[in-house]
Motif scaffolding. Structure first.
Motif, PDB file in Angstrom:
ATOM      1  N   ARG A   2      11.834  18.606  61.273  1.00  0.00           N
ATOM      2  CA  ARG A   2      12.211  17.261  61.708  1.00  0.00           C
ATOM      3  C   ARG A   2      11.320  16.757  62.850  1.00  0.00           C
ATOM      4  O   ARG A   2      11.225  15.545  63.069  1.00  0.00           O
ATOM      5  N   SER A   3      10.650  17.661  63.562  1.00  0.00           N
ATOM      6  CA  SER A   3       9.740  17.212  64.621  1.00  0.00           C
ATOM      7  C   SER A   3       8.524  16.497  64.062  1.00  0.00           C
ATOM      8  O   SER A   3       7.782  15.855  64.811  1.00  0.00           O
ATOM      9  N   ALA A   4       8.307  16.592  62.753  1.00  0.00           N
ATOM     10  CA  ALA A   4       7.228  15.849  62.083  1.00  0.00           C
ATOM     11  C   ALA A   4       7.804  14.803  61.141  1.00  0.00           C
ATOM     12  O   ALA A   4       7.128  14.363  60.212  1.00  0.00           O
ATOM     13  N   ASP A   5       9.061  14.410  61.373  1.00  0.00           N
ATOM     14  CA  ASP A   5       9.742  13.445  60.500  1.00  0.00           C
ATOM     15  C   ASP A   5       9.051  12.087  60.552  1.00  0.00           C
ATOM     16  O   ASP A   5       8.461  11.707  61.567  1.00  0.00           O
ATOM     17  N   TRP A   6       9.155  11.356  59.444  1.00  0.00           N
ATOM     18  CA  TRP A   6       8.514  10.044  59.390  1.00  0.00           C
ATOM     19  C   TRP A   6       9.307   8.982  60.157  1.00  0.00           C
ATOM     20  O   TRP A   6       8.778   7.928  60.484  1.00  0.00           O
ATOM     21  N   ALA A   7      10.588   9.244  60.445  1.00  0.00           N
ATOM     22  CA  ALA A   7      11.420   8.316  61.218  1.00  0.00           C
ATOM     23  C   ALA A   7      11.286   8.657  62.695  1.00  0.00           C
ATOM     24  O   ALA A   7      11.597   9.769  63.123  1.00  0.00           O
ATOM     25  N   PRO A  54       4.560  30.861  61.519  1.00  0.00           N
ATOM     26  CA  PRO A  54       4.099  30.459  60.174  1.00  0.00           C
ATOM     27  C   PRO A  54       4.593  29.078  59.766  1.00  0.00           C
ATOM     28  O   PRO A  54       3.820  28.273  59.216  1.00  0.00           O
ATOM     29  N   LEU A  55       5.858  28.770  60.043  1.00  0.00           N
ATOM     30  CA  LEU A  55       6.402  27.459  59.670  1.00  0.00           C
ATOM     31  C   LEU A  55       5.775  26.347  60.498  1.00  0.00           C
ATOM     32  O   LEU A  55       5.432  25.281  59.975  1.00  0.00           O
ATOM     33  N   ILE A  56       5.627  26.570  61.810  1.00  0.00           N
ATOM     34  CA  ILE A  56       5.043  25.533  62.663  1.00  0.00           C
ATOM     35  C   ILE A  56       3.618  25.206  62.227  1.00  0.00           C
ATOM     36  O   ILE A  56       3.214  24.031  62.201  1.00  0.00           O
ATOM     37  N   LEU A  57       2.857  26.225  61.862  1.00  0.00           N
ATOM     38  CA  LEU A  57       1.475  25.970  61.441  1.00  0.00           C
ATOM     39  C   LEU A  57       1.428  25.254  60.098  1.00  0.00           C
ATOM     40  O   LEU A  57       0.511  24.456  59.860  1.00  0.00           O
ATOM     41  N   ARG A  58       2.377  25.511  59.222  1.00  0.00           N
ATOM     42  CA  ARG A  58       2.426  24.774  57.953  1.00  0.00           C
ATOM     43  C   ARG A  58       2.788  23.317  58.192  1.00  0.00           C
ATOM     44  O   ARG A  58       2.181  22.407  57.635  1.00  0.00           O
ATOM     45  N   VAL A  59       3.810  23.096  59.011  1.00  0.00           N
ATOM     46  CA  VAL A  59       4.202  21.717  59.322  1.00  0.00           C
ATOM     47  C   VAL A  59       3.096  21.004  60.093  1.00  0.00           C
ATOM     48  O   VAL A  59       2.931  19.784  59.994  1.00  0.00           O
ATOM     49  N   GLY A  60       2.299  21.763  60.840  1.00  0.00           N
ATOM     50  CA  GLY A  60       1.213  21.166  61.600  1.00  0.00           C
ATOM     51  C   GLY A  60       0.150  20.500  60.750  1.00  0.00           C
ATOM     52  O   GLY A  60      -0.651  19.703  61.260  1.00  0.00           O
ATOM     53  N   ARG A  61       0.124  20.790  59.447  1.00  0.00           N
ATOM     54  CA  ARG A  61      -0.844  20.125  58.566  1.00  0.00           C
ATOM     55  C   ARG A  61      -0.440  18.689  58.249  1.00  0.00           C
ATOM     56  O   ARG A  61      -1.253  17.910  57.751  1.00  0.00           O
ATOM     57  N   ARG A  62       0.804  18.331  58.538  1.00  0.00           N
ATOM     58  CA  ARG A  62       1.274  16.984  58.222  1.00  0.00           C
ATOM     59  C   ARG A  62       0.739  15.988  59.241  1.00  0.00           C
ATOM     60  O   ARG A  62       0.238  16.348  60.311  1.00  0.00           O
ATOM     61  N   ASP A  63       0.893  14.703  58.920  1.00  0.00           N
ATOM     62  CA  ASP A  63       0.335  13.659  59.777  1.00  0.00           C
ATOM     63  C   ASP A  63       0.906  13.701  61.189  1.00  0.00           C
ATOM     64  O   ASP A  63       0.208  13.422  62.159  1.00  0.00           O
ATOM     65  N   ARG A  64       2.204  14.034  61.313  1.00  0.00           N
ATOM     66  CA  ARG A  64       2.857  14.025  62.625  1.00  0.00           C
ATOM     67  C   ARG A  64       3.212  15.436  63.079  1.00  0.00           C
ATOM     68  O   ARG A  64       4.145  15.615  63.856  1.00  0.00           O
ATOM     69  N   PHE A 100       2.497  18.022  67.210  1.00  0.00           N
ATOM     70  CA  PHE A 100       3.338  18.363  68.361  1.00  0.00           C
ATOM     71  C   PHE A 100       3.773  19.821  68.299  1.00  0.00           C
ATOM     72  O   PHE A 100       3.734  20.540  69.300  1.00  0.00           O
ATOM     73  N   GLY A 101       4.237  20.263  67.143  1.00  0.00           N
ATOM     74  CA  GLY A 101       4.697  21.643  67.020  1.00  0.00           C
ATOM     75  C   GLY A 101       3.598  22.649  67.305  1.00  0.00           C
ATOM     76  O   GLY A 101       3.833  23.676  67.958  1.00  0.00           O
ATOM     77  N   VAL A 102       2.379  22.377  66.834  1.00  0.00           N
ATOM     78  CA  VAL A 102       1.260  23.293  67.077  1.00  0.00           C
ATOM     79  C   VAL A 102       0.918  23.330  68.564  1.00  0.00           C
ATOM     80  O   VAL A 102       0.645  24.408  69.133  1.00  0.00           O
ATOM     81  N   ASP A 103       0.966  22.177  69.232  1.00  0.00           N
ATOM     82  CA  ASP A 103       0.698  22.146  70.672  1.00  0.00           C
ATOM     83  C   ASP A 103       1.764  22.927  71.438  1.00  0.00           C
ATOM     84  O   ASP A 103       1.447  23.672  72.383  1.00  0.00           O
ATOM     85  N   ALA A 104       3.016  22.742  71.044  1.00  0.00           N
ATOM     86  CA  ALA A 104       4.092  23.484  71.708  1.00  0.00           C
ATOM     87  C   ALA A 104       3.944  24.981  71.481  1.00  0.00           C
ATOM     88  O   ALA A 104       4.170  25.794  72.399  1.00  0.00           O
ATOM     89  N   LEU A 105       3.560  25.370  70.265  1.00  0.00           N
ATOM     90  CA  LEU A 105       3.340  26.789  69.973  1.00  0.00           C
ATOM     91  C   LEU A 105       2.202  27.349  70.815  1.00  0.00           C
ATOM     92  O   LEU A 105       2.276  28.475  71.326  1.00  0.00           O
ATOM     93  N   SER A 106       1.143  26.584  70.972  1.00  0.00           N
ATOM     94  CA  SER A 106       0.000  27.034  71.775  1.00  0.00           C
ATOM     95  C   SER A 106       0.401  27.220  73.239  1.00  0.00           C
ATOM     96  O   SER A 106      -0.037  28.181  73.895  1.00  0.00           O
ATOM     97  N   GLN A 107       1.232  26.327  73.755  1.00  0.00           N
ATOM     98  CA  GLN A 107       1.651  26.444  75.149  1.00  0.00           C
ATOM     99  C   GLN A 107       2.495  27.691  75.380  1.00  0.00           C
ATOM    100  O   GLN A 107       2.322  28.393  76.383  1.00  0.00           O
ATOM    101  N   VAL A 108       3.397  27.974  74.438  1.00  0.00           N
ATOM    102  CA  VAL A 108       4.266  29.138  74.606  1.00  0.00           C
ATOM    103  C   VAL A 108       3.482  30.432  74.422  1.00  0.00           C
ATOM    104  O   VAL A 108       3.539  31.347  75.245  1.00  0.00           O
ATOM    105  N   LEU A 109       2.713  30.517  73.327  1.00  0.00           N
ATOM    106  CA  LEU A 109       1.969  31.750  73.051  1.00  0.00           C
ATOM    107  C   LEU A 109       0.768  31.907  73.985  1.00  0.00           C
ATOM    108  O   LEU A 109       0.185  32.992  74.059  1.00  0.00           O
ATOM    109  N   GLY A 110       0.404  30.820  74.665  1.00  0.00           N
ATOM    110  CA  GLY A 110      -0.662  30.945  75.653  1.00  0.00           C
ATOM    111  C   GLY A 110      -0.276  31.837  76.813  1.00  0.00           C
ATOM    112  O   GLY A 110      -1.147  32.288  77.571  1.00  0.00           O
ATOM    113  N   GLN A 111       1.024  32.105  76.971  1.00  0.00           N
ATOM    114  CA  GLN A 111       1.504  33.005  78.014  1.00  0.00           C
ATOM    115  C   GLN A 111       1.796  34.410  77.487  1.00  0.00           C
ATOM    116  O   GLN A 111       2.278  35.256  78.233  1.00  0.00           O
TER     117      GLN A 111
END
Length: 528
Positions: free
Chosen positions: A104-109, A134-144, A147-158
């Protein structure tokens, strides 16, 4: 994917009946969540309404706060955006529904998307990030989905090296790529481990990433020998070539001679570069190897290596090798002659009967430019059923390049061959066939052969999207019997567009007419 959506639609019906998420869904599989998201909205016609099956008997209430996890999952995937938004607001603290919050974080609405992102930002900790990667990276291919990939990078960056090691072992190559990029950026992996990963990982992106990272720290003195040895032992040519290039930087350029005869052209090119930089002469090395045919059995790459850096005069060293006892040497000798543009059709023709399929393939490639000069009857003999399959395929390919009535005759005859692959190649040859300049219009044999292969053209027309049916019954096939051909019927004689008694499809007539009209229009424009 349609089958997964249908299964997910059936799972939605079970969820609406009160079944638990874990009992109807593989919660560890990201594709299962994506299929559920689509399957919940899969609609059917029921009682004059078009709606999902699960809503027929178990529609959602107006208040979603009291719903259990299963039915709230249905609300999160609902086709109505307002219901999805209310479901997101009601999903706080439900860790089992976090995968759907990711979607839903990549929802069109926009309202749904913003509330889901806020909830994901609050709930995504280290453990959740490792499980949802795995799910965040799959959803990250969508137009919106950025955000999820950036959030994942911030968390796993630590994350520490041990936490990322869970992702290094993932079967999902996107996850491994993401994890290794983070590890390389943060310098969490040593040179030896990077080289080992480059040599053993099955994904080429990970191989290149780790090989480049390993070479970037080769200035240190410790463990460089082990790292280079791992790169040189890699199965992938790109990784081996990186190791060969590193030999020059580490002062071991003499070892590059071992890779001058590598099976990969990329590795051989890198080895020649390193040897030249060290003052050696790769061409002389190749010539010395090719003058000792008995030693080539273990290093057949030296034969093609000579052609890659030699000149046309070196063809004299390659011609004796086309009769070598080792098939790999014969293959590379023919390839080398073709590379030097010294292929003599008369001397190469006997190799079309070679028992090794690789030799025949290279011989065909060498003979293709002069296929029109090859005797048609000689090629025809090699398409007989008594010949090995690779010889028949090679002869058919040369006949196809040669063209003429012989090529069409052989291809049509092979349409009923027991070998499925040979039948396919013969069909492609028929579809590509064109008359030669000395062909006679109205040839009865050509008309008969094309009539026998008529089903191929009809199938090709069907694969073009049924455009023939839109133009009328006369254009449903690529070609039809027409007038003036011996043996043609009186009815076919009245049809327009004939060539060898075969009707040109209306699509081709339309395109030709359009080209002519376009040319005239351009001429009028220039004249005005």
């Amino acid at each position: 994917m349609s089958g997964d959506i249908e299964s997910a639609a059936a799972a939605a019906v079970r969820l609406a009946g009160g079944a638990r998420l874990g009992s109807v869904l593989a919660v560890a599989d990201p594709d299962a969540w994506l299929a559920l998201d689509a399957g919940v909205r899969e609609s059917t016609w029921h009682r004059s309404r078009f709606q999902p099956r699960w809503e027929h008997d178990a529609a959602l209430p107006a208040d979603l706060n009291g719903l259990d996890e299963s039915r709230l999952a249905l609300a999160l995937c609902h086709r109505v955006g307002r219901i999805r938004e209310r479901a997101v607001r009601s999903s706080g603290g439900r860790s089992g529904l976090l995968p759907l919050i990711v979607i839903r974080s990549a929802d069109w609405a926009a309202p749904v998307r913003e509330h889901a992102r806020q909830l994901l930002r609050e709930a995504l900790d280290m453990d959740a990030a490792l499980g949802l990667a795995p799910l965040i990276l799959r959803v990250g291919r969508r137009d919106r989905g950025a955000f999820g990939v950036d959030a994942l990078s911030q968390v796993l960056g630590q994350a520490c090296r041990g936490q990322l090691a869970v992702l290094f072992r993932s079967s999902d190559r996107d996850v491994r790529r993401f994890a290794y990029r983070l590890a390389v950026e943060r310098r969490l992996l040593g040179r030896t481990e990077l080289a080992r990963t480059a040599a053993r990982d099955s994904d080429t992106v990970v191989q290149d990433l780790c090989a480049t990272a390993a070479l970037s720290v080769l200035d240190d003195e410790d463990a460089w020998e082990e790292a280079v040895a791992l790169l040189l032992s890699a199965r992938n040519p790109r990784t081996r070539s990186a190791g060969v290039t590193a030999l020059r930087r580490t002062g071991l350029a003499a070892q590059a001679e071992t890779f001058l005869a590598d099976r990969s052209a990329l590795v051989r090119a890198c080895a020649r570069y390193v040897v030249r930089q060290a003052g050696g002469d790769p061409t002389a090395w190749y010539r010395q190897r090719c003058t000792a045919p008995d030693d080539l059995a273990s290093t057949p790459g030296a034969v093609i290596g000579l052609a890659e850096c030699g000149n046309r005069g070196d063809a004299a060293l390659l011609w004796p090798l086309i009769t070598h006892s080792v098939a790999a040497v014969r293959v590379r000798a023919v390839a080398g002659l073709r590379t030097l543009d010294c292929a003599d059709p008369h001397r190469l023709r006997p190799l079309l009967d070679d028992p090794a399929a690789g030799v025949v393939r290279e011989t065909v490639l060498a003979l293709l430019p002069c296929a029109t000069d090859l005797p048609g009857t000689w090629l025809l003999e090699r398409t007989s059923a008594e010949r090995p399959r690779h010889i028949r395929v090679g002869a058919l390919r040369l006949l196809d390049a040669r063209g003429g009535i012989v090529a069409l005759r052989v291809a049509v005859g092979l349409l009923e061959d027991p070998d499925a692959k040979l039948r396919f190649r013969a069909g492609q040859s028929v579809l590509r066939w064109n008359p030669t300049s000395n062909a006679r219009y109205g040839d009865a044999e050509v008309a008969e052969l094309l009539e026998r292969s008529r089903h191929l053209f009809s199938a090709a027309s069907t694969q073009m999207g049924g455009r023939g049916e839109q133009l009328g019954p006369e254009s449903s096939g690529r070609c039809r019997r027409s007038r003036s051909a011996p043996g043609a019927s009186a009815a076919s004689a009245s049809r327009p567009g004939h060539l060898y008694g075969i009707e040109i499809p209306l699509v081709a007539i339309y395109r030709r007419a359009r080209a002519v009209l376009w040319g005239r229009a351009r001429g009028r424009g220039r004249g005005s």
